[in-house]
Design an enzyme around this catalytic site. Structure first.
Site, mmCIF file in Angstrom:
data_model
loop_
_atom_site.group_PDB
_atom_site.id
_atom_site.type_symbol
_atom_site.label_atom_id
_atom_site.label_comp_id
_atom_site.label_asym_id
_atom_site.label_seq_id
_atom_site.Cartn_x
_atom_site.Cartn_y
_atom_site.Cartn_z
ATOM 1 C CE LYS A 58 3.218 4.055 2.185
ATOM 2 N NZ LYS A 58 4.192 2.906 2.541
ATOM 3 C CD GLU A 211 16.870 -5.458 -7.182
ATOM 4 O OE1 GLU A 211 16.279 -4.464 -6.202
ATOM 5 O OE2 GLU A 211 17.580 -6.165 -6.893
ATOM 6 C CG ASP A 324 8.858 -6.162 10.508
ATOM 7 O OD1 ASP A 324 7.668 -6.858 10.049
ATOM 8 O OD2 ASP A 324 9.156 -5.332 10.001
ATOM 9 C CG HIS A 456 -21.210 2.411 -14.366
ATOM 10 N ND1 HIS A 456 -20.094 1.680 -14.877
ATOM 11 C CD2 HIS A 456 -21.834 3.249 -15.011
ATOM 12 C CE1 HIS A 456 -20.005 2.704 -15.869
ATOM 13 N NE2 HIS A 456 -21.027 3.637 -15.989
HETATM 14 P P1 FAD Z 1 8.347 -2.516 14.658
HETATM 15 O O1 FAD Z 1 7.393 -1.581 14.022
HETATM 16 O O2 FAD Z 1 9.812 -2.258 14.153
HETATM 17 O O3 FAD Z 1 8.414 -2.214 16.240
HETATM 18 C C1 FAD Z 1 9.322 -2.941 17.036
HETATM 19 C C2 FAD Z 1 9.534 -2.079 18.178
HETATM 20 O O4 FAD Z 1 10.136 -2.960 19.376
HETATM 21 C C3 FAD Z 1 10.047 -0.968 17.905
HETATM 22 O O5 FAD Z 1 9.718 0.464 18.476
HETATM 23 C C4 FAD Z 1 11.452 -0.680 19.116
HETATM 24 O O6 FAD Z 1 11.931 0.355 19.432
HETATM 25 C C5 FAD Z 1 11.028 -1.677 20.129
HETATM 26 N N1 FAD Z 1 11.959 -2.596 20.634
HETATM 27 C C6 FAD Z 1 12.701 -3.524 19.921
HETATM 28 N N2 FAD Z 1 13.591 -4.235 21.040
HETATM 29 C C7 FAD Z 1 13.137 -3.647 22.127
HETATM 30 C C8 FAD Z 1 13.406 -3.877 23.438
HETATM 31 N N3 FAD Z 1 14.480 -4.785 23.898
HETATM 32 N N4 FAD Z 1 12.730 -3.183 24.470
HETATM 33 C C9 FAD Z 1 11.964 -2.297 24.244
HETATM 34 N N5 FAD Z 1 11.488 -2.199 22.961
HETATM 35 C C10 FAD Z 1 12.059 -2.626 22.035
HETATM 36 N N6 FAD Z 1 4.461 -2.323 6.340
HETATM 37 C C11 FAD Z 1 3.134 -2.152 5.569
HETATM 38 O O7 FAD Z 1 2.453 -2.943 5.893
HETATM 39 N N7 FAD Z 1 2.900 -1.231 4.786
HETATM 40 C C12 FAD Z 1 3.483 -0.289 4.329
HETATM 41 O O8 FAD Z 1 3.097 0.564 3.707
HETATM 42 C C13 FAD Z 1 4.988 -0.242 4.829
HETATM 43 N N8 FAD Z 1 5.854 0.899 4.551
HETATM 44 C C14 FAD Z 1 7.153 0.924 5.063
HETATM 45 C C15 FAD Z 1 7.762 1.947 4.708
HETATM 46 C C16 FAD Z 1 8.842 1.953 5.439
HETATM 47 C C17 FAD Z 1 9.835 3.190 4.893
HETATM 48 C C18 FAD Z 1 9.341 1.189 6.199
HETATM 49 C C19 FAD Z 1 10.897 1.033 6.799
HETATM 50 C C20 FAD Z 1 8.919 0.094 6.527
HETATM 51 C C21 FAD Z 1 7.407 -0.203 6.235
HETATM 52 N N9 FAD Z 1 6.562 -0.993 6.541
HETATM 53 C C22 FAD Z 1 5.239 -0.927 5.662
HETATM 54 C C23 FAD Z 1 6.911 -2.220 7.128
HETATM 55 C C24 FAD Z 1 6.300 -2.118 8.592
HETATM 56 O O9 FAD Z 1 6.696 -0.877 8.924
HETATM 57 C C25 FAD Z 1 6.860 -3.327 9.545
HETATM 58 O O10 FAD Z 1 6.483 -4.546 9.083
HETATM 59 C C26 FAD Z 1 6.345 -2.901 10.820
HETATM 60 O O11 FAD Z 1 6.654 -1.963 11.520
HETATM 61 C C27 FAD Z 1 6.557 -4.113 11.583
HETATM 62 O O12 FAD Z 1 5.859 -4.158 12.810
HETATM 63 P P2 FAD Z 1 6.753 -4.796 14.466
HETATM 64 O O13 FAD Z 1 5.649 -4.288 15.444
HETATM 65 O O14 FAD Z 1 6.811 -6.217 14.121
HETATM 66 O O15 FAD Z 1 8.109 -4.061 14.465
HETATM 67 P P1 AMP Z 2 13.447 -5.331 -0.352
HETATM 68 O O1 AMP Z 2 13.628 -6.547 0.068
HETATM 69 O O2 AMP Z 2 11.874 -5.392 -1.251
HETATM 70 O O3 AMP Z 2 13.639 -4.476 0.296
HETATM 71 O O4 AMP Z 2 14.256 -4.949 -1.627
HETATM 72 C C1 AMP Z 2 15.621 -5.012 -1.362
HETATM 73 C C2 AMP Z 2 16.306 -5.042 -2.754
HETATM 74 O O5 AMP Z 2 17.830 -4.703 -2.714
HETATM 75 C C3 AMP Z 2 16.420 -6.459 -3.510
HETATM 76 O O6 AMP Z 2 15.639 -6.496 -4.571
HETATM 77 C C4 AMP Z 2 17.814 -6.757 -3.605
HETATM 78 O O7 AMP Z 2 18.164 -7.508 -4.736
HETATM 79 C C5 AMP Z 2 18.464 -5.397 -3.921
HETATM 80 N N1 AMP Z 2 19.879 -5.347 -3.403
HETATM 81 C C6 AMP Z 2 20.663 -6.094 -2.325
HETATM 82 N N2 AMP Z 2 21.810 -5.750 -2.427
HETATM 83 C C7 AMP Z 2 22.151 -4.954 -3.482
HETATM 84 C C8 AMP Z 2 23.382 -4.283 -4.094
HETATM 85 N N3 AMP Z 2 24.711 -4.430 -3.417
HETATM 86 N N4 AMP Z 2 23.407 -3.638 -5.064
HETATM 87 C C9 AMP Z 2 22.068 -3.561 -5.767
HETATM 88 N N5 AMP Z 2 20.961 -4.189 -5.286
HETATM 89 C C10 AMP Z 2 21.026 -4.751 -4.074
#
Ligand code: FAD
Ligand code: AMP
Length: 484
Positions: A58, A211, A324, A456
């Site tokens: 962001k 895609e 996640d 508004h």
């Molecule tokens: P994570 O944020 O992945 O955190 C897990 C943590 O666990 C990590 O710090 C890792 O180091 C630690 N860990 C793992 N295993 C161990 C271990 N054995 N010991 C100690 N530590 C460990 N989501 C949104 O809702 N809005 C957005 O705008 C958005 N934008 C995104 C943009 C990008 C480029 C990406 C990559 C993701 C984005 N997401 C967004 C998704 C979001 O980042 C994830 O859904 C979120 O971070 C998941 O949170 P989490 O706590 O489950 O895991």
């Molecule tokens: P998201 O799950 O929102 O991060 O989107 C990932 C996207 O990557 C999905 O829409 C998939 O269909 C696409 N994708 C996965 N593998 C391939 C590939 N080999 N070539 C083009 N697109 C792909």
């Protein structure tokens, strides 16, 4: 340091750190283990969201939009700016500063709430014991009444485009480019691919998104997806559907590396494109590497997620998993809500997460946002519903701001008028959809929103008008249905 805790959380992303704070607020002696190191090699909390996800993406989206706006859009307001420049290292440095500030915030919250913050790696052993190895390699066995696994996710790699961290990068690498690639390829036109493609496209890259699927944003409402594709296409994002990448080769030309990508199109024909950088954004997978001892008792499902029930209990007693690493959308706020629920359940309360009302946003410009069911889902479920749509073009505030692209689509139950979903592409869509999420949480009907007084002129009047349109009595647009 005591080795016994009420709660140990492994992972300090938005799922884990929120769980730790809430558990501590409830009087539980809580530790949170995090293995991430910052650019200086120091332990740092925040996970993907703060380090390489929501926040840095962001930050770059905001910078690139300001640049793009100054260069392309302000002219229509009569504002002429000469010699606009973007300094990429400065932009990246600002992003890093934002990340640092937010991470410092978590450290402060841990201190204020008396969460014990442990930097190193955690591994769940049998009987709610946790092996903790700090960054110096020192090992300790910790114990807890309850363990919360919040180890998050990591980008999916595909063999046809192996990450080299230079020309071919994943989402993390795409937050660190030192210069603007002239030709940028993005594999996957999903949420992350569109956001990162937008960042570099606004700064001048010629972006091609390849895609594999034949529909754009298949999980979104298709009325909104189609409208979004049109808008993004006009901005210069070349989104090619039904294009599956089959190979990539990094070559050197005139002393500069580039990547030749091959793909098959919808007719099965092979296509080729050459890029200066290629971002692989084909999704994320749950991360459990090194997390579970063989006898931990925690089971994974067929997709590699930690198996949990609706309350985030794993198959091992006293062990929970959130964020996640478990089923459901990979969204920061979904994990945070699970974190709060689990902490409160450990403390004896009985909250649940409402998985039916989780907003979902793509931070393109304009934003694309959704909550609840899509029309396609309702059709497939055989539900009866009414739809109201309203374009931003008929909203005074949107026209005044030169932000009149897009629309709001509201869907309500045909019998009860209860809101089932709302889908928006348009200005401030993320914040507008949140208003509907609150209404849905209170069981609101479309009529309730239609009867609410909206200020508004605001963008949010489009939400009210779409709600009125469900019943066929929008004011600022001719209605297809008769007035109730
Ligand atoms: P994570 O944020 O992945 O955190 C897990 C943590 O666990 C990590 O710090 C890792 O180091 C630690 N860990 C793992 N295993 C161990 C271990 N054995 N010991 C100690 N530590 C460990 N989501 C949104 O809702 N809005 C957005 O705008 C958005 N934008 C995104 C943009 C990008 C480029 C990406 C990559 C993701 C984005 N997401 C967004 C998704 C979001 O980042 C994830 O859904 C979120 O971070 C998941 O949170 P989490 O706590 O489950 O895991
Ligand atoms: P998201 O799950 O929102 O991060 O989107 C990932 C996207 O990557 C999905 O829409 C998939 O269909 C696409 N994708 C996965 N593998 C391939 C590939 N080999 N070539 C083009 N697109 C792909």
């Amino acid at each position: 340091m005591t080795d016994k805790f009420d709660v140990i959380v492994i992972g300090s992303g938005p799922a884990g750190y929120v769980a730790a704070i809430r558990a501590a607020q409830l009087g539980l002696n809580t530790a949170c283990i995090e293995k991430w190191k910052d650019k200086e090699g120091k332990g740092v909390n925040g996970g993907t969201c703060l380090q390489v996800g929501c926040i840095p993406s962001k930050a770059l989206l905001d910078t690139s939009y300001k640049y793009h706006e100054a260069k392309e859009s302000l002219g229509s307001h009569g504002i002429g700016i000469k010699n606009i420049d973007i300094n990429v290292p400065d932009m990246i440095a600002r992003k890093d500063k934002v990340v640092k500030q937010m991470c410092g915030g978590i450290a402060g919250l841990f201190t204020a709430n008396k969460v014990t913050s442990l930097y190193g790696t955690g591994k769940l052993l049998a009987g709610r014991k946790v092996q903790f190895v700090d960054h110096k390699g020192e090992e300790k066995i910790l114990e807890a009444e309850n363990v919360i696994l919040a180890s998050g996710s990591t980008p999916v790699n595909i063999p046809v485009a192996p990450i080299d961290g230079d020309v071919i990068v994943d989402s993390t690498g795409a937050l660190e480019f030192h210069e603007i690639p002239e030709r940028l390829g993005v594999i996957g036109a999903g949420v992350i691919g569109l956001e990162l493609g937008s960042v570099w496209g606004r700064l001048g890259s010629k972006v091609v998104c390849l895609e594999a699927m034949d529909s754009f944003l298949a999980m979104m409402d298709q009325t909104i997806a189609k409208e979004s594709k049109k808008i993004l296409g006009k901005q210069g994002l070349d989104i090619r559907l039904s294009c599956r990448v089959t190979g990539s080769e990094v070559v050197e030309k005139k002393g500069k590396k580039e990547v030749v990508v091959t793909y098959t199109d919808q007719d099965g024909k092979e296509g080729k494109e050459t890029f200066d950088k290629l971002i692989v954004c084909v999704g994320r997978r749950p991360f459990t590497d090194g997390l579970l001892a063989e006898d931990s008792g925690v089971k994974l499902d067929e997709r590699g997620s930690i198996y949990v029930n609706d309350l985030c209990s794993t198959s091992a007693p006293g062990v929970w998993a959130i964020g996640d690493v478990v089923r459901g959308p990979m969204l920061a706020h979904k994990g945070s809500e699970e974190g709060v629920m689990v902490a409160e359940r450990i403390a004896g309360q009985k909250p649940v997460v409402n998985y039916d009302i989780i907003p979902n946003v793509i931070y393109t410009h304009p934003e694309i946002a959704a909550v609840g069911k899509t029309e396609e889902q309702l059709k497939a479920d055989g539900e009866e519903y009414n739809v109201g749509t309203f374009p931003f073009l008929a909203i005074g505030r949107a026209v005044a701001a030169d932000e009149a692209e897009g629309m709001v689509k509201m869907i309500a139950d045909a019998k009860t008028d209860r809101i089932l979903g709302c889908h928006i592409v348009g200005p401030s869509a993320a914040d507008l959809v949140q208003q509907v999420a609150i209404a849905m949480e209170f069981g609101s009907t479309a009529e309730d929103i239609g009867m609410t007084v909206f200020g508004h002129p605001t963008f949010s009047e489009a939400v009210k008008e779409a709600a009125l349109a469900v019943g066929g009595h929008a004011i600022h647009m001719p209605n297809r249905k008769k007035r109730r």
